[in-house]
Scaffold this active site. Structure first.
Site, PDB file in Angstrom:
ATOM      1  N   HIS A   1      29.480 -23.242 -11.321  1.00  0.00           N
ATOM      2  CA  HIS A   1      28.208 -23.284 -10.593  1.00  0.00           C
ATOM      3  C   HIS A   1      28.454 -23.283  -9.083  1.00  0.00           C
ATOM      4  O   HIS A   1      27.881 -22.467  -8.358  1.00  0.00           O
ATOM      5  CB  HIS A   1      27.446 -24.546 -11.021  1.00  0.00           C
ATOM      6  CG  HIS A   1      26.204 -24.828 -10.252  1.00  0.00           C
ATOM      7  ND1 HIS A   1      24.943 -24.522 -10.734  1.00  0.00           N
ATOM      8  CD2 HIS A   1      26.001 -25.391  -9.034  1.00  0.00           C
ATOM      9  CE1 HIS A   1      24.041 -24.893  -9.848  1.00  0.00           C
ATOM     10  NE2 HIS A   1      24.659 -25.419  -8.805  1.00  0.00           N
ATOM     11  N   GLU A   2      29.307 -24.210  -8.618  1.00  0.00           N
ATOM     12  CA  GLU A   2      29.547 -24.305  -7.172  1.00  0.00           C
ATOM     13  C   GLU A   2      30.260 -23.059  -6.646  1.00  0.00           C
ATOM     14  O   GLU A   2      29.946 -22.570  -5.564  1.00  0.00           O
ATOM     15  CB  GLU A   2      30.351 -25.569  -6.850  1.00  0.00           C
ATOM     16  CG  GLU A   2      29.684 -26.871  -7.246  1.00  0.00           C
ATOM     17  CD  GLU A   2      28.294 -27.064  -6.656  1.00  0.00           C
ATOM     18  OE1 GLU A   2      27.943 -26.392  -5.661  1.00  0.00           O
ATOM     19  OE2 GLU A   2      27.539 -27.883  -7.203  1.00  0.00           O
TER      20      GLU A   2
ATOM     21  N   HIS B   1      27.876 -20.231  -6.243  1.00  0.00           N
ATOM     22  CA  HIS B   1      26.911 -20.399  -5.148  1.00  0.00           C
ATOM     23  C   HIS B   1      27.270 -19.490  -3.975  1.00  0.00           C
ATOM     24  O   HIS B   1      26.406 -19.080  -3.210  1.00  0.00           O
ATOM     25  CB  HIS B   1      26.873 -21.846  -4.667  1.00  0.00           C
ATOM     26  CG  HIS B   1      25.729 -22.640  -5.217  1.00  0.00           C
ATOM     27  ND1 HIS B   1      24.437 -22.165  -5.284  1.00  0.00           N
ATOM     28  CD2 HIS B   1      25.686 -23.899  -5.722  1.00  0.00           C
ATOM     29  CE1 HIS B   1      23.651 -23.092  -5.797  1.00  0.00           C
ATOM     30  NE2 HIS B   1      24.383 -24.143  -6.083  1.00  0.00           N
TER      31      HIS B   1
ATOM     32  N   GLU C   1      19.979 -22.202  -7.372  1.00  0.00           N
ATOM     33  CA  GLU C   1      20.566 -23.078  -8.382  1.00  0.00           C
ATOM     34  C   GLU C   1      20.548 -22.423  -9.762  1.00  0.00           C
ATOM     35  O   GLU C   1      21.492 -22.578 -10.548  1.00  0.00           O
ATOM     36  CB  GLU C   1      19.826 -24.419  -8.414  1.00  0.00           C
ATOM     37  CG  GLU C   1      19.862 -25.187  -7.109  1.00  0.00           C
ATOM     38  CD  GLU C   1      21.268 -25.555  -6.672  1.00  0.00           C
ATOM     39  OE1 GLU C   1      22.143 -25.722  -7.548  1.00  0.00           O
ATOM     40  OE2 GLU C   1      21.505 -25.680  -5.456  1.00  0.00           O
TER      41      GLU C   1
ATOM     42  N   ASP D   1      23.801 -21.575 -12.025  1.00  0.00           N
ATOM     43  CA  ASP D   1      23.958 -22.032 -13.406  1.00  0.00           C
ATOM     44  C   ASP D   1      24.350 -20.868 -14.312  1.00  0.00           C
ATOM     45  O   ASP D   1      25.297 -20.956 -15.102  1.00  0.00           O
ATOM     46  CB  ASP D   1      22.646 -22.647 -13.916  1.00  0.00           C
ATOM     47  CG  ASP D   1      22.455 -24.086 -13.481  1.00  0.00           C
ATOM     48  OD1 ASP D   1      23.430 -24.717 -13.044  1.00  0.00           O
ATOM     49  OD2 ASP D   1      21.317 -24.588 -13.593  1.00  0.00           O
TER      50      ASP D   1
END
Length: 712
Positions: free
Chosen positions: A545-546, A549, A606, A610
């Protein structure tokens, strides 16, 4: 989450998880040549016995008792994976939501409390040491007898300063003073990384100065928002009453604060608009700034903040500052003083006597639906972490985070990074020039794990047992001065935006870095003893996820060096936007409450992280399993293949119960979708999930091909 860098507070999630007491069987793991899909009629999810026996980890991390086997995984995976847990874990009276983060938080808080109790009891700690500062801060915070006895006295010098204001110059002086005290009045100003020249710092001015969660709360006309505004007015009035105003004066002062804040709110950008980094980058010379906003008097402000050498400032939201200048020009000095008094007191209410704390809680009750005040030691623990985070954090990591755990996390990240590179290289819609830039950015990504390599130096900060409020104000001023000192110097790439015990993580675009505090790297989010499927579905999902980003709708606008620069070909950018819009439409159709829908634009970044992160991590897990067990061979644990355990791990760590009031507030203010949609939203787009659980077209977890999002 994505960390914005303009003195915007990082969201610190004070929640935690479980890994003890999991209802797992002692079933001997089995090996199957290929993943065995679970039947769609979930009652028959029993151990599979094909293949030969192998030695794999026992089922650590998946709680079988939490499954609701009356629900088919392909109909509602959120309920299937954790329905029994949801039924058996209502939100406690002191919380607004409850999930694995809260359980982990409780566990970490007990560790932290022991550290704080020992530090507070230690009266012989070396003066000026971190141990002395942490112990004295917490001791003062827990001394409610002294706090009640002192009343408002510790704040009196600051209140007297406001009372003595006679003219606009006095207002300007107090605005400067409150910048140092970080009260949140009027606007935010500080030193930040220049987003178009990431090798240097710049000064940033950004909107702020309101009490309600965001601008929409001042204008929406529905009954729920009207009730919140009513609670806000009562909060204002009662707090002014506690400060000594009679009822009529308190009501008049409350109305003045609301009027000023409503003006500021009307000129503020909405949450979705604030997601546009290009729109928030507006460099002005100091001379231009002075000409546009003469009543604010930026030249004098910058000089007083020891930034007089600055030649330019990034004004995040110019229209807001136009209105702020008019507010300072047109509002009576007496009302501006009232506004400044309000924000000073509001910002330190947690350190004042019980009556102030209770008024703040009554207001927050209406916002979030919480029934009971959190116990004091937990509140003061959070205050210690927020004030002396790295001094406190050093004491924590010595006990809670081993070098072996750090290495295991780094190994996982390396595998996920390799998977991301492969996804970029094999992408079918991205051109070669854009791929080259994307790979360059991925290769430059910096990873921070556990805690800083270089800790903050608190030696110049004086903390005593005399007064919690004085400690809070002293620490804020010290922190702000430390921030100002960065201007003109080299970029501090060792700096962390979260403290070590924090159960959260972030991606920082101008630094092109991902950061995982030690608090997050604990069971059940991360357990070195768990099987890979569980770890990859849990903390691996967060890592992916990070990492992704950096390639979501915001992050993709920054290059490998962290500069806000368009490195996409026009056709690739258009294709990305088209594909991302599918995700936006999907989430905007989710409705957790009657007439309340997720904001697909606010949550876009976000949601993309995900979906992309889970896709990338799934591929990394496949490579890890092939390496560990052989190509195509998979162990079965408790009747589940690693692929199934991967998705179960992802889902079980996102189950949560939340009060309707808190859910409504989340929808309006939080860039994260509600947990149930964070769980199922990505899976509904993933053929890998359909295959793992034998899902068929027409089932609710299966999107039709023309409705499916396909990005990485």
């Amino acid at each position: 989450m994505t960390k914005r860098t303009t003195l915007q507070a990082c969201a610190v999630a004070a929640g935690l998880a479980l890994a003890t007491g999991c209802a797992t069987s002692s079933q001997t793991p089995q090996t199957a040549a290929t993943p065995t899909p679970a039947p769609t009629a979930t009652a028959s999810l029993a151990p599979t016995t094909t293949g030969s026996a192998t030695t794999a980890q026992e089922g650590v991390g998946i709680n079988l008792a939490d499954l609701d086997r009356s629900v088919a995984p392909c109909e509602d995976f959120y309920r299937f994976s954790g329905g029994n847990w949801l039924k058996n874990n209502p939100v406690p009276s002191y919380a607004s939501r409850w999930g694995p983060r809260n359980l982990l938080s409780d566990r970490i808080q007990l560790q932290l409390r022991q550290i704080l109790d020992e530090a507070a009891a230690n009266r012989s700690a070396a003066k000026g040491s971190n141990l002395q500062k942490v112990g004295d801060f917490y001791a003062a915070a827990m001394d409610t007898v002294a706090i009640e006895k002192a009343g408002i006295t510790p704040l009196k010098p600051e209140l007297d300063r406001i009372a003595a204001i006679k003219d606009l110059k006095g207002v300007q002086d107090e605005i400067i003073r409150q910048k140092f005290l970080q009260t949140g009045s009027f606007f935010r100003a500080g030193v930040e990384v220049d987003e178009k020249k990431s090798t240097q710092y710049t000064i940033g001015f950004n909107q702020g100065g309101i009490t309600l969660p965001n601008r929409d709360y001042y204008f929406k006309q529905d009954a729920r928002t009207e009730a919140i505004r009513g609670a806000y007015r009562k909060y204002l009035t009662n707090m002014f009453g506690l400060l000594g105003d009679d009822q009529a004066t308190a009501q008049k002062n409350a109305a003045a604060v609301e009027r000023i804040e409503t003006r500021l709110a009307k000129a503020s950008r909405a949450p979705v608009e604030l997601r546009d980094p290009q729109a928030n980058y507006n460099k002005l010379t100091v001379a231009e700034l002075q000409k546009r906003y003469p009543t604010l008097n930026p030249q004098r402000l910058l000089s007083a903040l020891q930034l007089g050498a600055a030649k330019e400032v990034n004004v995040g939201q110019p229209a807001f500052f136009e209105e702020l200048d008019k507010v300072l020009q047109t509002e009576p000095v007496g009302d501006l003083k009232t506004y400044l008094r309000w924000h000073l007191v509001r910002s330190v209410s947690a350190g004042l006597p019980k009556a102030y704390v209770e008024e703040t809680f009554r207001y927050n009750q209406i916002l979030a639906g919480t029934k009971q005040q959190l116990t004091r030691w937990k509140r003061m623990l959070a205050a210690t972490d927020g004030t002396l985070g790295e001094a406190f954090g050093q004491l924590y990591v010595d006990k809670a985070f081993s070098p072996a755990a750090k290495q295991k996390a780094l190994d996982m990240l390396a595998n996920i990074k390799a998977s991301m590179a492969e996804h970029i290289q094999t992408n079918t819609w991205m051109s070669e020039p854009t791929k080259a830039e994307a790979l360059k950015k991925l290769n430059a990504l910096k990873v921070k794990i556990g805690y800083p390599d270089k800790w903050k130096d608190y030696s110049a900060l004086k903390i005593s047992r005399e007064s919690l409020v004085r400690n809070l104000l002293a620490a804020r001023e010290w922190d702000y001065r430390q921030d100002l000192k960065k201007y003109g110097g080299p970029i501090d790439r060792n700096e962390w935006g979260m403290t070590p015990p924090t159960i959260n993580a972030y991606y920082n675009p101008p630094m092109n870095e991902i950061v995982f505090p030690a608090g997050y790297l604990q069971p059940p989010f991360f357990d070195p003893n768990a099987d890979d499927a569980v770890n990859y579905g849990a903390i691996g999902g967060v890592m992916g996820h990070e990492m992704t980003h950096g390639f979501d709708d915001q992050g993709r606008q920054y290059d490998a060096a962290g500069n806000l620069r368009d490195w996409w070909t026009p056709s690739d950018a258009a294709e990305f936007t088209k594909r991302a819009a599918v995700v936006g439409r999907q989430y905007s159709a989710f409705s957790p409450l009657d007439s309340v829908f997720v904001n697909g634009k606010l949550t876009m970044g976000e949601n993309l992280a995900d979906f992309a992160g889970l896709t990338v991590v799934y591929k990394a897990l496949q490579k890890q399993l092939d390496k560990q067990y052989g190509v195509g061979k998979r162990p079965l644990i408790d009747g589940f293949t690693p692929e199934q355990r991967f998705f179960l791990s992802w889902a079980q760590l996102r189950r949560s119960n939340i009060r309707p009031e808190a859910l409504r507030q989340q929808i309006l203010t939080d860039p994260h979708s509600p947990d149930q949609y964070r769980t199922i939203g990505p899976l509904m787009n993933m053929p890998q999930f359909y295959e793992a659980f034998g899902c068929q077209p027409g089932q609710k977890m299966v999107r039709a091909d023309d409705d499916r999002a396909k990005i990485w």
